[in-house]
Design a protein around this motif. Sequence first.
Motif, short mmCIF file in Angstrom:
data_model
loop_
_atom_site.label_atom_id
_atom_site.label_comp_id
_atom_site.label_asym_id
_atom_site.label_seq_id
_atom_site.Cartn_x
_atom_site.Cartn_y
_atom_site.Cartn_z
N PRO A 205 14.05 -29.64 0.63
CA PRO A 205 14.28 -30.69 1.11
C PRO A 205 13.83 -31.98 0.32
O PRO A 205 14.34 -33.14 0.54
N LEU A 206 12.89 -31.79 -0.50
CA LEU A 206 12.56 -33.10 -1.15
C LEU A 206 13.39 -33.53 -2.18
O LEU A 206 13.51 -34.58 -2.45
N GLY A 207 14.18 -32.53 -2.82
CA GLY A 207 15.10 -33.14 -3.88
C GLY A 207 16.41 -32.86 -3.73
O GLY A 207 17.05 -33.54 -4.27
N ALA A 208 16.76 -32.11 -2.73
CA ALA A 208 18.07 -31.80 -2.57
C ALA A 208 19.14 -33.05 -2.21
O ALA A 208 20.06 -33.00 -2.99
N PRO A 209 18.67 -34.14 -1.51
CA PRO A 209 19.76 -35.11 -1.20
C PRO A 209 19.83 -35.98 -2.60
O PRO A 209 20.89 -36.62 -2.79
N TYR A 210 19.06 -36.01 -3.47
CA TYR A 210 19.19 -37.03 -4.70
C TYR A 210 19.73 -36.25 -5.70
O TYR A 210 19.79 -36.44 -7.09
N SER A 211 20.00 -34.74 -5.49
CA SER A 211 20.70 -34.15 -6.74
C SER A 211 22.12 -33.69 -6.20
O SER A 211 22.85 -32.97 -7.07
N LEU A 212 22.81 -34.40 -5.30
CA LEU A 212 24.07 -33.86 -4.71
C LEU A 212 25.11 -34.50 -5.99
O LEU A 212 26.25 -33.62 -6.32
N GLY A 213 25.03 -35.72 -6.19
CA GLY A 213 25.91 -36.24 -7.47
C GLY A 213 25.82 -35.34 -8.63
O GLY A 213 26.84 -35.26 -9.35
N LEU A 214 24.45 -35.11 -9.09
CA LEU A 214 24.48 -34.20 -10.20
C LEU A 214 25.09 -32.96 -10.25
O LEU A 214 25.72 -32.72 -11.17
N GLU A 215 25.12 -32.36 -9.10
CA GLU A 215 25.85 -31.02 -8.83
C GLU A 215 27.30 -31.29 -9.25
O GLU A 215 28.09 -30.44 -10.12
N VAL A 216 28.05 -32.28 -8.74
CA VAL A 216 29.26 -32.66 -8.95
C VAL A 216 29.68 -32.83 -10.33
O VAL A 216 30.53 -32.52 -11.07
N ALA A 217 28.77 -33.77 -10.99
CA ALA A 217 28.89 -34.23 -12.40
C ALA A 217 28.91 -32.82 -13.20
O ALA A 217 29.49 -32.96 -14.41
N GLU A 218 28.30 -31.75 -13.09
CA GLU A 218 28.07 -30.68 -13.84
C GLU A 218 28.65 -29.36 -13.32
O GLU A 218 28.84 -28.56 -13.91
N LEU A 226 25.75 -26.64 0.29
CA LEU A 226 24.43 -26.02 0.53
C LEU A 226 23.33 -26.79 0.54
O LEU A 226 22.48 -26.79 1.78
N LYS A 227 23.21 -27.88 -0.29
CA LYS A 227 22.32 -28.72 -0.48
C LYS A 227 22.46 -29.60 0.86
O LYS A 227 21.44 -30.42 1.45
N LEU A 228 23.77 -30.01 1.18
CA LEU A 228 23.82 -30.93 2.35
C LEU A 228 23.31 -30.12 3.64
O LEU A 228 22.84 -30.92 4.65
N LEU A 229 23.51 -28.77 3.62
CA LEU A 229 22.87 -28.13 4.94
C LEU A 229 21.61 -28.23 4.75
O LEU A 229 20.97 -28.23 5.95
N ILE A 230 20.78 -27.89 3.89
CA ILE A 230 19.52 -27.97 3.56
C ILE A 230 18.92 -29.43 4.10
O ILE A 230 17.98 -29.44 4.97
N VAL A 231 19.62 -30.52 3.58
CA VAL A 231 19.25 -31.74 4.26
C VAL A 231 19.47 -31.87 5.79
O VAL A 231 18.61 -32.56 6.37
#
Length: 512
Positions: A205-218, A226-231
């Motif tokens: 939960p600490l870093g999941a919201p700030y890595s969503l765009g990176l997942e799309v870029a990669e 999955l990360k949205l569900l964690i948040v």
Amino acid sequence: MVNGMRGRPARIVLFVLGAVMAGFFAISGYAIFAIPGVVGDARAAGMLLQLGGSLLVVGWLVLPLIFFGIDESLDPARFALFPLPRRTLITGMFAAALAGLPALSTLAATAGMVNTVAALGGAGAALIQVVGILGGLFLCVAASRAVTSAFATGLRSRRSRDLAVVMFAVLAALLGPLQLALLAGAERADWGAFAVLADVLGWTPLGAPYSLGLEVAEGRLWAVPLKLLIVLTTLAGLLRWWSATLESAMVGSVSESRGGDRDVASPTGLLLGRRLPRSRFGALVARETRYWWRETRRRAALITFTVAGIFLPVSISLSGGSAGPMAVFVGAIAAIALANQFGYEGNAYAANVTAAVPGRVEIHSRATAHAFFVLPLLLLVAVVVGAVTGRPERIAGDLGLLIATYGAGLGLVLPLSVRAAYALPESTSPFAVSSGGGAAKGLLTFGVMIGTLLATVPLQILAWTLGDVWLWIGLPAGAAFGCAAYLIGSGVAGDWLDRRMPEVLAAVTAGR
């Protein structure tokens, strides 16, 4: 907020300063998070966004515990008499928190992440990152409100406010050592390990919201839901926790334990127990030990010494220097806290004068209570320095030098505390300073520190000359040297105190 500042210029000034600091944080944060996108470095973006976002969430968890009570406009206890449904109250307080300067500056700072993701992955990734930074902001606010609500009763107490002052002292003491440690660590950093840590935090939960765009870029679109569900799950859990603790935060806790039980459970109670003799000396040691643990200025002095004693040798070692001489210096500064030991009490010292406490009993009891805290810290310093330098076999010898310099420091400081006592300000803040003659007398402690180092020079030369032999005899030799120096100095201080008790009382109560 407007009503709270009306007619109060001091609050207006503080609000303006807070706005300036919030603006500086927003601009600098935006620039830092936008740098990976400007240079086009995807690896740096992965580390910076996930690690930086995690630090933001941790900051939102910790800082409200320090600043609780400064801004009381959202204190749950203020709403206790209003007939508001719990959902309405939580929704309103959550929205009000989002409208504050900390939330707005955090949102502006994390907007730099959108700039980086847009440069690396295009408009689609940037749009997902906008959702991510909004989710991260909601997570930060919900976490801070839930924590302050859960601990609201304790945070309103005087003890918690004193702890906040002490934490400020810790932060102030850490500024220099942390700067040295960061500079040394940056030169030797294992960036591969940092990248692994960032990826791990990205699934929490600490870093999941700030890595969503990176997942799309990669191209890892499967990771976004999955990360949205964690948040969302974490956010729901925090709001539920906040709702469950809101009532107790509004009405306060009515259960209080007995004073005797609190004292037994406290560190000083566990330390003292029933081992001290039931005599005047034992009573004075028990009193002084409790003062060193509970009184804000004394506690701040111990914490500052701990920070300096551990981080200065470690920082110098990481920078390639020798930590041995600095460790000896730490033993010298350990005794400085007793340079104005009577000034801590002020008017309260009159009770000891009235009871005609013998000078040597007074001096020995105060030094014993101080040693209860300092000697374990000196052992910790020796162990840390030995581990950092890769020479664990030197721990015993270094501890002997630390005890020798601590004893020599006490031998010089204790007479000084009798001859050069001065009054401290009425404030219990560790940042409050004396003016006039008190400041001049305070400068004498630097001379005492230099004298302590000079007094232990023969022992340091002996340790350097004997080499490996010192590893075996260093601890007993240093302990014997320190005890001898302490006994000489404490004897002189005790005899002086027998003759100068009224003068000491007058000195520490001047201007009160």
